[in-house]
Design a protein around this motif. Structure first.
Motif, PDB file in Angstrom:
ATOM      1  N   GLU A  31     -51.435  13.317  -4.070  1.00  0.00           N
ATOM      2  CA  GLU A  31     -51.294  12.422  -2.918  1.00  0.00           C
ATOM      3  C   GLU A  31     -50.895  11.018  -3.354  1.00  0.00           C
ATOM      4  OE1 GLU A  31     -54.264  14.182  -3.460  1.00  0.00           O
ATOM      5  OE2 GLU A  31     -53.619  15.836  -2.201  1.00  0.00           O
ATOM      6  N   ILE A  32     -51.527  10.527  -4.411  1.00  0.00           N
ATOM      7  CA  ILE A  32     -51.220   9.184  -4.912  1.00  0.00           C
ATOM      8  C   ILE A  32     -49.769   9.115  -5.380  1.00  0.00           C
ATOM      9  CG2 ILE A  32     -51.690   7.558  -6.799  1.00  0.00           C
ATOM     10  CD1 ILE A  32     -54.665   8.400  -6.530  1.00  0.00           C
ATOM     11  N   VAL A  33     -49.331  10.124  -6.115  1.00  0.00           N
ATOM     12  CA  VAL A  33     -47.951  10.159  -6.605  1.00  0.00           C
ATOM     13  C   VAL A  33     -46.984  10.174  -5.429  1.00  0.00           C
ATOM     14  CG1 VAL A  33     -46.252  11.531  -7.878  1.00  0.00           C
ATOM     15  CG2 VAL A  33     -48.569  11.252  -8.791  1.00  0.00           C
ATOM     16  N   ARG A  34     -47.251  11.022  -4.446  1.00  0.00           N
ATOM     17  CA  ARG A  34     -46.367  11.144  -3.280  1.00  0.00           C
ATOM     18  C   ARG A  34     -46.279   9.819  -2.513  1.00  0.00           C
ATOM     19  NH1 ARG A  34     -49.152  14.445  -0.506  1.00  0.00           N
ATOM     20  NH2 ARG A  34     -48.743  16.202  -1.875  1.00  0.00           N
ATOM     21  N   GLU A  35     -47.414   9.204  -2.250  1.00  0.00           N
ATOM     22  CA  GLU A  35     -47.440   7.936  -1.512  1.00  0.00           C
ATOM     23  C   GLU A  35     -46.719   6.831  -2.273  1.00  0.00           C
ATOM     24  OE1 GLU A  35     -51.503   7.008  -0.679  1.00  0.00           O
ATOM     25  OE2 GLU A  35     -51.766   8.767   0.604  1.00  0.00           O
ATOM     26  N   PHE A  36     -46.956   6.755  -3.567  1.00  0.00           N
ATOM     27  CA  PHE A  36     -46.317   5.720  -4.379  1.00  0.00           C
ATOM     28  C   PHE A  36     -44.801   5.901  -4.389  1.00  0.00           C
ATOM     29  CE2 PHE A  36     -44.768   3.841  -8.308  1.00  0.00           C
ATOM     30  CZ  PHE A  36     -45.397   2.609  -8.313  1.00  0.00           C
ATOM     31  N   LEU A  37     -44.334   7.127  -4.628  1.00  0.00           N
ATOM     32  CA  LEU A  37     -42.891   7.366  -4.691  1.00  0.00           C
ATOM     33  C   LEU A  37     -42.234   7.185  -3.327  1.00  0.00           C
ATOM     34  CD1 LEU A  37     -42.747  10.333  -7.212  1.00  0.00           C
ATOM     35  CD2 LEU A  37     -42.227   7.921  -7.633  1.00  0.00           C
ATOM     36  N   THR A  38     -42.935   7.483  -2.260  1.00  0.00           N
ATOM     37  CA  THR A  38     -42.403   7.236  -0.915  1.00  0.00           C
ATOM     38  C   THR A  38     -42.234   5.734  -0.693  1.00  0.00           C
ATOM     39  OG1 THR A  38     -43.417   9.251  -0.044  1.00  0.00           O
ATOM     40  CG2 THR A  38     -42.821   7.549   1.555  1.00  0.00           C
ATOM     41  N   ALA A  39     -43.206   4.951  -1.119  1.00  0.00           N
ATOM     42  CA  ALA A  39     -43.118   3.499  -0.984  1.00  0.00           C
ATOM     43  C   ALA A  39     -41.996   2.918  -1.843  1.00  0.00           C
ATOM     44  CB  ALA A  39     -44.450   2.865  -1.365  1.00  0.00           C
ATOM     45  N   MET A  40     -41.640   3.608  -2.914  1.00  0.00           N
ATOM     46  CA  MET A  40     -40.603   3.124  -3.834  1.00  0.00           C
ATOM     47  C   MET A  40     -39.184   3.502  -3.396  1.00  0.00           C
ATOM     48  SD  MET A  40     -42.138   1.523  -6.283  1.00  0.00           S
ATOM     49  CE  MET A  40     -40.979   1.501  -7.614  1.00  0.00           C
ATOM     50  N   LYS A  41     -39.050   4.326  -2.352  1.00  0.00           N
ATOM     51  CA  LYS A  41     -37.727   4.810  -1.941  1.00  0.00           C
ATOM     52  C   LYS A  41     -36.725   3.702  -1.659  1.00  0.00           C
ATOM     53  CE  LYS A  41     -38.408   9.432  -0.226  1.00  0.00           C
ATOM     54  NZ  LYS A  41     -38.252  10.356   0.872  1.00  0.00           N
ATOM     55  N   SER A  42     -37.168   2.617  -1.062  1.00  0.00           N
ATOM     56  CA  SER A  42     -36.240   1.554  -0.682  1.00  0.00           C
ATOM     57  C   SER A  42     -35.758   0.726  -1.874  1.00  0.00           C
ATOM     58  CB  SER A  42     -36.883   0.640   0.354  1.00  0.00           C
ATOM     59  OG  SER A  42     -37.993  -0.017  -0.218  1.00  0.00           O
ATOM     60  N   HIS A  43     -36.385   0.891  -3.019  1.00  0.00           N
ATOM     61  CA  HIS A  43     -35.998   0.134  -4.209  1.00  0.00           C
ATOM     62  C   HIS A  43     -34.961   0.914  -5.004  1.00  0.00           C
ATOM     63  CE1 HIS A  43     -39.044  -2.947  -3.674  1.00  0.00           C
ATOM     64  NE2 HIS A  43     -39.809  -1.965  -3.223  1.00  0.00           N
ATOM     65  N   LYS A  44     -33.933   0.231  -5.421  1.00  0.00           N
ATOM     66  CA  LYS A  44     -32.833   0.868  -6.144  1.00  0.00           C
ATOM     67  C   LYS A  44     -33.164   0.937  -7.633  1.00  0.00           C
ATOM     68  CE  LYS A  44     -29.226  -0.361  -2.829  1.00  0.00           C
ATOM     69  NZ  LYS A  44     -29.893   0.310  -1.807  1.00  0.00           N
ATOM     70  N   LEU A  45     -34.057   1.857  -7.956  1.00  0.00           N
ATOM     71  CA  LEU A  45     -34.451   2.088  -9.341  1.00  0.00           C
ATOM     72  C   LEU A  45     -34.140   3.531  -9.694  1.00  0.00           C
ATOM     73  CD1 LEU A  45     -37.988   0.425  -9.246  1.00  0.00           C
ATOM     74  CD2 LEU A  45     -35.883  -0.581 -10.118  1.00  0.00           C
ATOM     75  N   THR A  46     -34.015   3.805 -10.975  1.00  0.00           N
ATOM     76  CA  THR A  46     -33.797   5.189 -11.402  1.00  0.00           C
ATOM     77  C   THR A  46     -35.114   5.947 -11.284  1.00  0.00           C
ATOM     78  OG1 THR A  46     -34.370   4.780 -13.711  1.00  0.00           O
ATOM     79  CG2 THR A  46     -32.045   4.431 -13.076  1.00  0.00           C
ATOM     80  N   LYS A  47     -35.025   7.276 -11.296  1.00  0.00           N
ATOM     81  CA  LYS A  47     -36.251   8.086 -11.252  1.00  0.00           C
ATOM     82  C   LYS A  47     -37.141   7.756 -12.441  1.00  0.00           C
ATOM     83  CE  LYS A  47     -34.744  12.200  -8.779  1.00  0.00           C
ATOM     84  NZ  LYS A  47     -34.547  13.657  -8.859  1.00  0.00           N
ATOM     85  N   ALA A  48     -36.521   7.594 -13.604  1.00  0.00           N
ATOM     86  CA  ALA A  48     -37.294   7.278 -14.810  1.00  0.00           C
ATOM     87  C   ALA A  48     -38.037   5.959 -14.657  1.00  0.00           C
ATOM     88  CB  ALA A  48     -36.376   7.238 -16.026  1.00  0.00           C
ATOM     89  N   GLU A  49     -37.392   4.959 -14.080  1.00  0.00           N
ATOM     90  CA  GLU A  49     -38.037   3.656 -13.879  1.00  0.00           C
ATOM     91  C   GLU A  49     -39.187   3.762 -12.886  1.00  0.00           C
ATOM     92  OE1 GLU A  49     -34.122   0.879 -14.815  1.00  0.00           O
ATOM     93  OE2 GLU A  49     -34.494   1.568 -12.763  1.00  0.00           O
ATOM     94  N   LYS A  50     -38.989   4.527 -11.821  1.00  0.00           N
ATOM     95  CA  LYS A  50     -40.061   4.708 -10.838  1.00  0.00           C
ATOM     96  C   LYS A  50     -41.264   5.403 -11.471  1.00  0.00           C
ATOM     97  CE  LYS A  50     -36.986   4.779  -6.862  1.00  0.00           C
ATOM     98  NZ  LYS A  50     -36.407   5.564  -5.781  1.00  0.00           N
ATOM     99  N   PHE A  51     -40.999   6.405 -12.297  1.00  0.00           N
ATOM    100  CA  PHE A  51     -42.097   7.106 -12.951  1.00  0.00           C
ATOM    101  C   PHE A  51     -42.790   6.223 -13.991  1.00  0.00           C
ATOM    102  CE2 PHE A  51     -40.220  11.076 -11.266  1.00  0.00           C
ATOM    103  CZ  PHE A  51     -41.360  11.529 -10.619  1.00  0.00           C
ATOM    104  N   GLN A  52     -42.033   5.360 -14.657  1.00  0.00           N
ATOM    105  CA  GLN A  52     -42.656   4.406 -15.584  1.00  0.00           C
ATOM    106  C   GLN A  52     -43.615   3.492 -14.835  1.00  0.00           C
ATOM    107  OE1 GLN A  52     -41.932   2.971 -19.069  1.00  0.00           O
ATOM    108  NE2 GLN A  52     -39.716   3.176 -19.163  1.00  0.00           N
ATOM    109  N   LEU A  53     -43.157   2.988 -13.684  1.00  0.00           N
ATOM    110  CA  LEU A  53     -44.014   2.113 -12.878  1.00  0.00           C
ATOM    111  C   LEU A  53     -45.242   2.861 -12.377  1.00  0.00           C
ATOM    112  CD1 LEU A  53     -41.264   0.211 -10.842  1.00  0.00           C
ATOM    113  CD2 LEU A  53     -42.564  -0.645 -12.796  1.00  0.00           C
TER     114      LEU A  53
END
Length: 108
Positions: A31-53
């Motif tokens: 749930e935490i992963v899903r919520e965090f990645l959903t919140a990150m959708k509007s940011h133009k970052l790579t998947k790798a960068e989002k997972f690092q964050l």
């Protein structure tokens, strides 16, 4: 990047678990992963960068700049602040959060 010797070191699952148990990601849940990645959708970052964050949970702008390639050119100060805000909006449910929750319910 060039791989010089693909078999120079192997890790057992135990070593991997031991390492992960010492990082902030030990408190993640689906749930935490899903919520965090959903919140990150509007940011133009790579998947790798989002997972690092997600895995490292940076607390400062400097940490974000170290994780995002060419961040000075790609991110404004407001965007970095927005990333920090997302990090604080979606904390891990670790022992600290449980402790805080217990204190809040005790006083109510």
């Amino acid at each position: 990047m060039e791989v010089k010797d693909a078999n120079s070191a192997l890790l057992s699952n135990y070593e991997t678990l031991k390492y992960i148990s010492k990082t902030p990601c030990r408190h993640q849940s689906p749930e935490i992963v899903r919520e965090f990645l959903t919140a990150m959708k509007s940011h133009k970052l790579t998947k790798a960068e989002k997972f690092q964050l997600l895995n490292h949970r940076p607390m400062t702008a400097v940490e974000i700049q170290l994780m995002v390639e060419e961040s000075e050119e790609r991110l404004t100060e407001q965007q970095i602040e927005a990333l920090l805000h997302i990090r604080h909006e979606h904390p891990f449910a670790g022992p600290e959060a449980e402790q805080k929750k217990n204190i809040n319910t005790t006083w109510q």
